[in-house]
Design a protein around this motif. Structure first.
Motif, PDB file in Angstrom:
ATOM      1  N   PRO A  52       0.811  -1.220   0.000  1.00 36.81           N
ATOM      2  CA  PRO A  52       0.000   0.000   0.000  1.00 36.81           C
ATOM      3  C   PRO A  52       0.852   1.282   0.000  1.00 36.81           C
ATOM      4  N   SER A  53       1.885   1.317   0.820  1.00 38.58           N
ATOM      5  CA  SER A  53       2.764   2.487   0.842  1.00 38.58           C
ATOM      6  C   SER A  53       3.570   2.591  -0.443  1.00 38.58           C
ATOM      7  N   ARG A  55       2.652   1.693  -3.436  1.00 42.65           N
ATOM      8  CA  ARG A  55       1.760   2.253  -4.466  1.00 42.65           C
ATOM      9  C   ARG A  55       1.540   3.745  -4.239  1.00 42.65           C
ATOM     10  N   ARG A  56       1.229   4.108  -3.001  1.00 44.98           N
ATOM     11  CA  ARG A  56       0.933   5.496  -2.678  1.00 44.98           C
ATOM     12  C   ARG A  56       2.123   6.416  -2.957  1.00 44.98           C
ATOM     13  N   ARG A 178      10.184   5.852   3.366  1.00 41.80           N
ATOM     14  CA  ARG A 178       9.272   6.899   2.897  1.00 41.80           C
ATOM     15  C   ARG A 178      10.010   8.204   2.591  1.00 41.80           C
TER      16      ARG A 178
END
Length: 188
Positions: A52-53, A55-56, A178
């Motif tokens: 999920p991260s 992709r985001r 991130r």
């Protein structure tokens, strides 16, 4: 995948002095790999970090891996424990710390199939399946607690310093990933 393969992928396992704990960590990963259809160390090394991260944030597929993340968390946990031992004589159980760091994200093998969520990931979420894997491997309840308390996705707070260290290391390691893709972590 067998215990030797797990130790090849995660050489930190060899640093666990308690043979039962070391064997349990290897058994947890071996079982999780078997359940996920992962048969080789190369396949395990290719498992994505957190789809999920990824992709985001637009992280290219294959660039960030679960194995690298687990190894980062393990190294950070050990380094923080060393500082606390040097400065506070904190009494950190190094075997518990290593084992907890190494299994904290074992559930991700069941939560995702490549970059796609599975029913385990969709219906249970992170890290509940990890508690099942750890318990099934015969590991002590303290390791299930590390798995359950390492993330804000549960309401379980770390009850002992080893669990706190893994939780903090996990957050720092994830934010380091991130930070490579955003200018401000508050946007991640």
């Amino acid at each position: 995948m067998d215990a030797a393969d797990v130790e090849d992928v995660f050489p930190e396992v060899r640093s666990i002095t308690d043979e039962t704990l070391r064997g349990g960590v290897a058994a947890a990963w071996t079982s999780a790999c078997a359940d996920a259809g992962i048969g080789t160390p190369e396949e395990l090394r290719a498992v994505p970090w957190f789809p999920p991260s990824e992709r985001r944030l637009g992280i290219p597929e294959g660039e960030e891996t679960l194995v690298a993340h687990v190894r980062d968390v393990t190294a950070l946990s050990v380094d923080m424990a060393g500082t606390l031992e040097d400065r506070r004589d904190a009494g950190v159980d190094r075997d518990l710390l290593l084992a907890g760091a190494l299994v904290h994200d074992v559930s991700k093998l069941a939560e995702f199939d490549g970059h796609h969520p599975t029913p385990v990931g969709d219906l249970l979420g992170h890290p509940y399946w990890g508690v099942h894997v750890v318990a099934s491997a015969g590991l002590p309840v303290e390791l299930a607690h590390v798995v359950l308390s390492h993330t804000h996705r549960t309401n379980v707070e770390p009850a002992f310093v080893e669990a706190e260290l893994v939780s903090r290391a996990d957050r720092a390691a994830a934010n380091a990933i991130r930070a490579a893709y955003v200018d401000d972590l508050r946007d991640a």
